[in-house]
Design a protein around this motif. Sequence first.
Motif, short mmCIF file in Angstrom:
data_model
loop_
_atom_site.label_atom_id
_atom_site.label_comp_id
_atom_site.label_asym_id
_atom_site.label_seq_id
_atom_site.Cartn_x
_atom_site.Cartn_y
_atom_site.Cartn_z
N VAL A 183 -11.62 -8.97 -12.93
CA VAL A 183 -11.66 -9.99 -11.81
C VAL A 183 -12.63 -9.53 -10.80
O VAL A 183 -12.24 -8.69 -10.06
N HIS A 184 -13.78 -10.34 -10.73
CA HIS A 184 -14.83 -9.97 -9.72
C HIS A 184 -14.48 -10.67 -8.33
O HIS A 184 -14.13 -11.79 -8.26
N VAL A 185 -14.39 -9.87 -7.23
CA VAL A 185 -14.39 -10.45 -5.80
C VAL A 185 -15.69 -9.80 -5.08
O VAL A 185 -15.98 -9.01 -4.61
N PRO A 186 -16.53 -10.99 -4.63
CA PRO A 186 -17.67 -10.64 -3.96
C PRO A 186 -17.69 -10.42 -2.72
O PRO A 186 -16.63 -11.21 -2.14
N TYR A 187 -18.42 -9.53 -2.14
CA TYR A 187 -18.31 -9.05 -0.75
C TYR A 187 -19.69 -9.21 -0.06
O TYR A 187 -20.85 -9.22 -0.91
N LYS A 188 -19.98 -9.00 1.11
CA LYS A 188 -21.14 -9.12 1.67
C LYS A 188 -21.85 -7.87 2.08
O LYS A 188 -22.80 -7.57 2.38
N GLY A 189 -21.08 -6.85 1.53
CA GLY A 189 -21.38 -5.28 1.73
C GLY A 189 -20.34 -4.50 1.32
O GLY A 189 -19.17 -4.82 1.08
N ALA A 190 -21.05 -3.35 0.99
CA ALA A 190 -19.84 -2.36 0.31
C ALA A 190 -18.67 -1.96 1.22
O ALA A 190 -17.67 -1.55 0.83
N ALA A 191 -18.99 -1.96 2.58
CA ALA A 191 -17.97 -1.26 3.67
C ALA A 191 -16.76 -2.46 3.40
O ALA A 191 -15.35 -1.88 3.42
N ALA A 192 -17.10 -3.66 3.40
CA ALA A 192 -15.71 -4.69 3.46
C ALA A 192 -15.07 -4.39 2.14
O ALA A 192 -13.77 -4.54 2.24
N SER A 193 -15.58 -4.11 1.05
CA SER A 193 -14.86 -4.12 0.01
C SER A 193 -14.19 -2.60 -0.22
O SER A 193 -12.85 -2.51 -0.82
N MET A 194 -14.82 -1.51 0.61
CA MET A 194 -14.02 -0.45 0.58
C MET A 194 -12.57 -0.28 1.39
O MET A 194 -11.78 0.15 0.91
N VAL A 195 -12.80 -1.39 2.60
CA VAL A 195 -11.83 -1.34 3.18
C VAL A 195 -10.45 -2.05 2.55
O VAL A 195 -9.36 -1.38 2.54
N ASP A 196 -10.83 -2.81 1.55
CA ASP A 196 -9.84 -3.70 0.92
C ASP A 196 -9.26 -2.58 -0.32
O ASP A 196 -8.10 -2.83 -0.57
N VAL A 197 -10.04 -1.84 -0.75
CA VAL A 197 -9.60 -0.82 -1.96
C VAL A 197 -8.66 -0.19 -1.18
O VAL A 197 -7.52 0.36 -1.79
N VAL A 198 -9.00 0.65 0.00
CA VAL A 198 -8.40 1.74 0.49
C VAL A 198 -7.11 0.88 1.09
O VAL A 198 -6.06 1.96 1.08
N GLY A 199 -7.06 -0.19 1.62
CA GLY A 199 -5.93 -0.78 1.96
C GLY A 199 -4.88 -1.23 0.96
O GLY A 199 -3.98 -1.84 1.12
N GLY A 200 -5.33 -1.08 -0.66
CA GLY A 200 -4.51 -1.45 -1.67
C GLY A 200 -4.68 -3.06 -1.80
O GLY A 200 -3.78 -3.46 -2.67
N ARG A 201 -5.57 -3.92 -1.33
CA ARG A 201 -5.68 -5.16 -1.57
C ARG A 201 -6.44 -5.43 -2.65
O ARG A 201 -6.60 -6.84 -3.08
N LEU A 202 -7.27 -4.39 -3.13
CA LEU A 202 -8.22 -4.58 -4.20
C LEU A 202 -7.98 -3.51 -5.17
O LEU A 202 -7.70 -2.38 -4.67
N SER A 203 -7.95 -3.67 -6.41
CA SER A 203 -7.79 -2.81 -7.52
C SER A 203 -9.02 -1.56 -7.36
O SER A 203 -8.73 -0.47 -7.38
N GLY A 204 -10.23 -1.95 -7.14
CA GLY A 204 -11.26 -1.06 -7.25
C GLY A 204 -12.70 -1.72 -6.82
O GLY A 204 -12.64 -2.90 -6.35
N MET A 205 -13.69 -0.99 -6.89
CA MET A 205 -14.99 -1.58 -6.33
C MET A 205 -16.02 -0.74 -7.18
O MET A 205 -15.95 0.24 -7.74
#
Length: 330
Positions: A183-205
């Motif tokens: 399941v793809h979750v688009p972000y406007k930058g790598a930093a934002a997706s990293m925050v969610d992966v590290v925070g456990g809200r996203l499986s990976g990036m």
Amino acid sequence: MKQTSFIKLALSLCMGAAMMAAPAHAASDYPSQPVKILVGYNPGAGTDLVAREIAKQLGEKWNASVVVENRAGANTIIATNAVAHAKPDGYTLLLTNSSNATNPFIYKDLPYDPIKSFDNIALLAIAYNLVTASPDMNIKNVKELIAYAKANPGKYTYGSVGVGSAQHLLMEMLSSAAGIELVHVPYKGAAASMVDVVGGRLSGMIGTISSQQGHVREGKLQPLFVTGDKRSDVMPDVETLAENGFPQIVSGYWLGLSGPRGMPKELIDRINKDVNEVLKMPSVIETFKNQAMVVLGGTPKDMDDYFDAELKFWDKAAKTANLEALEVGK
């Protein structure tokens, strides 16, 4: 009448000779004014840092002003279009990148032709993409990712820098080839997706190695695989997709230098020669290394061939992803 015709013929031959000599003259005098390298991203990004190092070294080599001009927006289309319609005299150049190969298959009605509007000068470098997961997922490689996705359809979510990005298309190709749903979750930058992966809200990036390697070292991200044709020197323990049975999914984030179509061949060759010399400088190699990039270089034809192969690759990837073409600016 015969004398008049002879004079006209002589003038015509002189003008033709002058026109033929002009490119060589222009190349020998180049640059006689400031040179601009347009970058389609904001200042401070890894791409921008690389462009500024190249500009600095070329400026010193030429004893001239070489400046980076950031024209961010529309997935680099704004900067690319500006160069496409610039005078082909070598004073407006483009820091070409992977987006120039993916955009023709993501957007409709581009304001330029991706091939006919440009003269390629030289490849600069390539950075492999890295796919990571949250340590909480307990997934350590591509085989375990596929096993998890098959056992849990639709539950593995991953972030990228946007719909239709090279990273998104690569993951869609893997999904199709492996027969899994990611399941793809688009972000406007790598930093934002990293925050969610590290925070456990996203499986990976998926993103560049340079954008993630700090969190990998700290154990906040688990590296799964890289998308290059070989392992990265920066992360030699991380497997490639090719090693795991997917040799057709090989691509990285690359950079090159191009100009508007119509530049004199002598000028293209002159800039190419100087760029290749700059790419051998220790400071340039170190700058690329800090961004986990591998120096490329080569002839203008090498870049033409590389870009042609990239267009074919991303055409297939976009069809695999079944993307609906976007309006420019969206």
